[in-house]
Enzyme design. Structure first.
Site, short mmCIF file in Angstrom:
data_model
loop_
_atom_site.label_atom_id
_atom_site.label_comp_id
_atom_site.label_asym_id
_atom_site.label_seq_id
_atom_site.Cartn_x
_atom_site.Cartn_y
_atom_site.Cartn_z
N SER A 271 0.84 -1.20 0.00
CA SER A 271 0.00 0.00 0.00
C SER A 271 0.87 1.24 0.00
O SER A 271 2.04 1.21 0.41
CB SER A 271 -0.91 0.02 1.23
OG SER A 271 -0.16 0.23 2.42
N LYS A 272 0.29 2.35 -0.47
CA LYS A 272 1.02 3.63 -0.48
C LYS A 272 1.39 4.05 0.92
O LYS A 272 2.48 4.55 1.18
CB LYS A 272 0.16 4.70 -1.16
CG LYS A 272 -0.08 4.46 -2.64
CD LYS A 272 -0.94 5.54 -3.24
CE LYS A 272 -2.40 5.35 -2.92
NZ LYS A 272 -3.28 6.24 -3.69
N ARG A 273 0.45 3.88 1.84
CA ARG A 273 0.67 4.34 3.21
C ARG A 273 1.78 3.57 3.91
O ARG A 273 2.60 4.14 4.63
CB ARG A 273 -0.63 4.22 4.01
CG ARG A 273 -0.53 4.68 5.46
CD ARG A 273 -1.88 4.65 6.14
NE ARG A 273 -2.84 5.51 5.46
CZ ARG A 273 -4.12 5.63 5.81
NH1 ARG A 273 -4.59 4.91 6.82
NH2 ARG A 273 -4.92 6.44 5.16
N GLY B 168 5.38 3.44 0.99
CA GLY B 168 6.00 4.65 0.46
C GLY B 168 6.33 4.57 -1.02
O GLY B 168 5.67 3.88 -1.79
#
Length: 491
Positions: free
Chosen positions: A246-248, A251
């Site tokens: 995930s993006k969260r 990164g």
């Protein structure tokens, strides 16, 4: 089969990440395979988190990958009136109702269920309010949400997923879910269905994390009198610790833009992402676009989650080694003219580009690219590992210095003498370079590899590379002489 229509509906709350890119690629390939259409729809109803920068990043990322869409981009926010109208139709048809329960009341019931070690499910207390009761509560100004009225019947609702097979869920396990918030904003669940109906989407190809919502969405399709699309849910992409990418959590390592900056060839990244959860019966890993369109089929999608094997502690394989190796394959196999064009922006970024490489020094530039690409993995490598080919200001590999230079103190005197031999030549050719090096080694009574490997370190900064005799000729007398004499800088 009627015209295939698929969609990619990203939320513009951040960059395009590899999970989203893979979903877009699968939909794109499926549309191409069946002569259909891919609709790009930006789901921007989260006004607080959606940004213009994210929208531009998504469009730029897809364009860079080469993923094209046939319609759009449409914006979900532009159809807010349709979403509200759909909720109103559901109210009028008796498929939805207004719920006046407060957050405090719901939380108390949730806590009571937890205390009893049970699962909380909305009890439908507002489900059977009479029109008069509803009118009275509205007259009192009480806020309300709109809930979908799940059928109270035995049995199950089910569908045939193209990846997971038959999926069923008991009606009793589906609570009356909220479709419109108390601020009159329809929820994503309803918006998504309304948009897919309007856009005539025939196949919904999305991540496995959307599987839990599908039974509720089918109920909405049925209540709105719309035909059901075909569903296909892709396996999740996990990291080595089996956590969802995930993006969260991860990164920039999962951002498409990151791979662009690190020197990935767009098609190589597409090729790699396709393989995260899909394969052919012959386990091929390298595909051209026509080959991939021909081979792609939902039957090749696995039910098992795929592993994105990135390693932050390995500078060479800064991401999944398979991704690096696929990129290296394309880098080494493509036409040198095409590769030279892709390398140029990376040289420009590092201040290494010379306009002469596009004019009188074009042949030298192309030969340089051809010579050094066999050991490189990314376009960025040409401006980092290969910096010595384009500048006199380049780093020295510590292993090359220790093993091939500092290990032999006598080289401090030998290499300037070798430089004198080269300087005396009219020009350096491959054969003359070999003759000079071997004669020099024989006179010094050492193996030829000692001065040759030391020369490689001083001229290229690296421990390995193309034939050193070829490099002597390619760099030319002036650079060879100057860099050999530079041995005194290190000893």
């Amino acid at each position: 089969m009627s015209e295939v229509r698929v969609r990619f509906p990203p939320s513009p709350t951040g960059y395009l990440h590899i999970g989203g890119a893979r979903t877009a690629i699968y939909n794109w390939l499926f549309a191409k395979k069946h002569g259909g259409k891919l609709v790009l729809r930006i789901e921007d109803t989260d006004a607080e988190r959606s940004t213009q920068e994210s929208i531009e990043g998504i469009l730029d990322g897809l364009t860079w990958l080469g993923v094209t869409w046939d319609e759009g981009p449409y914006f979900q926010s532009e159809h807010a009136a349709e979403h509200v109208a759909a909720a109103q139709r559901l109210l009028e048809s008796g498929h939805a109702y207004k719920c006046f329960c407060t957050k405090e009341e719901l939380e108390a019931k949730r806590e009571a269920a937890a205390a009893a070690k049970g699962d909380y499910q909305y009890d439908g207390v507002c489900r059977d309010l009479s029109p008069a009761q509803v009118a009275e509560k509205e007259a009192d100004g009480l806020p309300f949400v709109i809930r979908f009225k799940t059928p109270r019947t035995e049995g199950k609702i089910g569908f045939d997923d193209q990846v997971y097979g038959r999926v069923e869920r008991a009606y009793a396990d589906i609570e009356d879910f909220v479709i419109v918030r108390s601020n009159s904003m329809p929820l994503y669940l309803l918006c998504n269905v309304v948009d897919d109906i309007r856009d005539r989407i025939t196949h919904i190809i999305r991540g496995q994390d959307g599987l839990a919502n599908t039974p509720r969405q089918i109920l909405l399709y049925q209540a709105l009198g719309a035909p059901l699309p075909v569903f296909a849910h892709m396996p999740l992409t996990l990291d080595l610790q089996k956590a969802k990418i995930s993006k969260r959590s991860h990164g920039e390592i999962v951002a498409v833009q990151y791979y662009r900056e690190q020197g990935f060839i767009p098609w190589a990244l597409v090729n790699f992402l396709v393989l995260l959860g899909w394969s052919t019966s012959d386990d091929r890993e390298i595909f051209s676009l026509p080959e991939l369109i021909e081979a792609f089929d939902l039957s090749g999608v696995t039910r098992s989650n795929s592993i994105f094997n990135y390693r932050k502690d390995d500078p060479k394989f800064f991401t999944d080694p398979k991704a690096i190796n696929i990129n290296a394959h394309y880098l080494r196999a493509m036409a040198v003219e095409e590769l030279a064009g892709l390398v140029q922006p990376f040289l420009e970024r590092e201040g290494l580009w010379d306009d002469a490489y596009a004019a009188e020094k074009r042949s030298w530039y192309l030969k340089t690219i051809e010579m050094i690409r066999e050991r490189f993995h990314t376009l960025k490598d040409f401006a980092t590992i290969g910096r010595a080919y384009f500048s006199d200001d380049f780093p020295m590999d510590e292993q090359a210095l220790a093993k091939n230079v500092l290990k032999h103190p006598e080289l401090k005197e030998w290499l300037p003498k070798l430089a004198d031999r080269f300087e005396a030549l009219p020009e350096i050719t491959h054969d003359e370079a070999e003759r000079v090096c071997r004669e020099f080694a024989e006179e010094m009574q050492v193996k030829p590899g000692i001065p040759i490997n030391a020369a490689r370190a001083l001229i290229t900064g690296q421990i390995k590379g193309p034939s050193m005799f070829e490099l002597f000729a390619h760099f030319g007398k002036e650079k060879v002489v100057a860099r050999l004499r530079n041995v005194t800088q290190y000893m």
